[in-house]
Design a protein around this motif. Sequence first.
Motif, short mmCIF file in Angstrom:
data_model
loop_
_atom_site.label_atom_id
_atom_site.label_comp_id
_atom_site.label_asym_id
_atom_site.label_seq_id
_atom_site.Cartn_x
_atom_site.Cartn_y
_atom_site.Cartn_z
N MET A 93 21.54 29.91 37.69
CA MET A 93 21.59 28.52 37.29
C MET A 93 20.36 27.81 37.88
SD MET A 93 24.53 25.82 38.29
CE MET A 93 24.22 24.10 38.29
N ILE A 94 19.69 27.03 37.06
CA ILE A 94 18.53 26.27 37.50
C ILE A 94 18.99 24.85 37.83
CG2 ILE A 94 16.25 25.38 36.88
CD1 ILE A 94 16.36 28.44 37.13
N LEU A 95 18.56 24.37 38.99
CA LEU A 95 18.90 23.02 39.45
C LEU A 95 17.61 22.29 39.75
CD1 LEU A 95 21.04 20.97 40.60
CD2 LEU A 95 20.68 22.10 42.80
N GLU A 96 17.54 21.05 39.30
CA GLU A 96 16.37 20.23 39.57
C GLU A 96 16.86 18.92 40.19
OE1 GLU A 96 12.31 19.21 37.09
OE2 GLU A 96 14.06 19.95 36.02
N LEU A 97 16.27 18.54 41.31
CA LEU A 97 16.69 17.31 41.96
C LEU A 97 15.51 16.60 42.59
CD1 LEU A 97 17.54 17.95 45.45
CD2 LEU A 97 18.51 19.71 44.01
N ILE A 98 15.74 15.32 42.88
CA ILE A 98 14.76 14.51 43.60
C ILE A 98 15.41 14.18 44.93
CG2 ILE A 98 13.52 12.34 43.69
CD1 ILE A 98 13.37 12.41 40.65
N ILE A 99 14.68 14.47 46.01
CA ILE A 99 15.25 14.34 47.35
C ILE A 99 14.11 14.18 48.35
CG2 ILE A 99 15.26 16.86 47.68
CD1 ILE A 99 17.92 16.57 49.22
N LYS B 241 17.97 3.53 40.12
CA LYS B 241 19.03 3.58 41.15
C LYS B 241 19.03 4.90 41.90
CE LYS B 241 21.19 -0.35 39.83
NZ LYS B 241 20.16 -1.20 39.35
N LYS B 242 17.86 5.51 42.04
CA LYS B 242 17.67 6.73 42.82
C LYS B 242 18.60 7.88 42.42
CE LYS B 242 16.06 4.32 46.90
NZ LYS B 242 16.26 4.12 48.32
N PRO B 243 18.60 8.28 41.16
CA PRO B 243 19.44 9.43 40.81
C PRO B 243 18.98 10.67 41.56
CG PRO B 243 17.89 8.95 39.06
CD PRO B 243 17.75 7.85 40.07
N HIS B 244 19.92 11.49 41.91
CA HIS B 244 19.63 12.69 42.70
C HIS B 244 19.35 13.89 41.80
CE1 HIS B 244 19.60 14.84 46.47
NE2 HIS B 244 20.54 15.68 46.06
N LEU B 245 20.24 14.16 40.88
CA LEU B 245 20.07 15.28 39.97
C LEU B 245 19.27 14.83 38.76
CD1 LEU B 245 23.64 16.84 40.07
CD2 LEU B 245 21.58 17.67 41.18
N ILE B 246 18.43 15.69 38.26
CA ILE B 246 17.57 15.36 37.13
C ILE B 246 18.08 16.06 35.88
CG2 ILE B 246 15.22 15.45 36.21
CD1 ILE B 246 14.22 15.71 39.07
N ASP B 247 18.31 15.28 34.84
CA ASP B 247 18.59 15.86 33.53
C ASP B 247 17.39 15.56 32.64
OD1 ASP B 247 18.81 13.21 32.71
OD2 ASP B 247 20.98 13.26 32.54
N SER B 248 17.42 16.02 31.40
CA SER B 248 16.25 15.87 30.52
C SER B 248 15.91 14.41 30.25
CB SER B 248 16.47 16.63 29.21
OG SER B 248 17.61 16.13 28.55
N LYS B 249 16.91 13.55 30.15
CA LYS B 249 16.66 12.13 29.88
C LYS B 249 15.95 11.48 31.08
CE LYS B 249 19.66 9.20 27.74
NZ LYS B 249 20.93 8.46 27.60
N LEU B 250 16.43 11.76 32.29
CA LEU B 250 15.78 11.20 33.48
C LEU B 250 14.39 11.78 33.69
CD1 LEU B 250 18.75 11.11 36.01
CD2 LEU B 250 17.63 9.17 34.91
N LYS C 157 12.23 12.55 31.48
CA LYS C 157 11.30 11.82 30.62
C LYS C 157 11.01 10.43 31.19
CE LYS C 157 12.53 14.14 26.34
NZ LYS C 157 13.25 14.05 25.08
N ARG C 158 12.02 9.75 31.70
CA ARG C 158 11.83 8.39 32.19
C ARG C 158 11.02 8.33 33.47
NH1 ARG C 158 17.21 5.02 31.96
NH2 ARG C 158 15.73 3.35 32.42
N ILE C 159 11.08 9.37 34.28
CA ILE C 159 10.36 9.36 35.55
C ILE C 159 8.99 10.02 35.44
CG2 ILE C 159 10.40 10.21 37.93
CD1 ILE C 159 13.48 10.02 37.81
N PHE C 160 8.89 11.10 34.70
CA PHE C 160 7.68 11.93 34.76
C PHE C 160 6.76 11.83 33.55
CE2 PHE C 160 10.90 13.96 37.46
CZ PHE C 160 10.24 13.81 38.67
N THR C 161 7.07 10.93 32.58
CA THR C 161 6.14 10.78 31.44
C THR C 161 5.69 9.35 31.31
OG1 THR C 161 7.99 10.48 29.91
CG2 THR C 161 7.09 12.70 30.12
#
Length: 147
Positions: free
Chosen positions: A1-7, A132-141, A143-147
């Motif tokens: 399982m692949i997990l992507e987070l901001i921390i 609001k500092k989301p921790h886990l990254i999904d595809s929608k987040l 795009k909003r943070i990294f593009t």
Amino acid sequence: MILELIISEFDFWVKENIRIARIKSEIDQVELSHRLGVSEGYIGNIENLKNRAKPNTRMISRIAHALNLESYSDLLPKQVLENDIVRVKLELFKINTRKQVPNSDGEVPERFDIISIIPLNTDQISRWKDLKKPHLIDSKLRKRIFT
């Protein structure tokens, strides 16, 4: 399982080092929570990289005492980290972290492979805070943070 987070990179390593120190001390999460006088889920929450919970400095001190560690450094990163907030991509292994024990060499089995740790730039941190500092990254987040 692949997990992507901001921390915070510091928090990432503290969470992982608490888990490693606990396993090397050969106690489970329930026993550690009893020694600390906290709820049984608290230790699981601070060890879980997917959970935003993190210990404060007082709790780090209490954990070090409860695990009979010789130094707080056992719970802290091994060197001064260069990054603040990072995007971490991990491949998680399927293991039961609550029941883990050291292997025959006394080492704690890995629970993930680090695919990447990428520091966020100022603009990305700003967009992340606005969300609001989301921790886990999904595809929608993503795009909003990294593009």
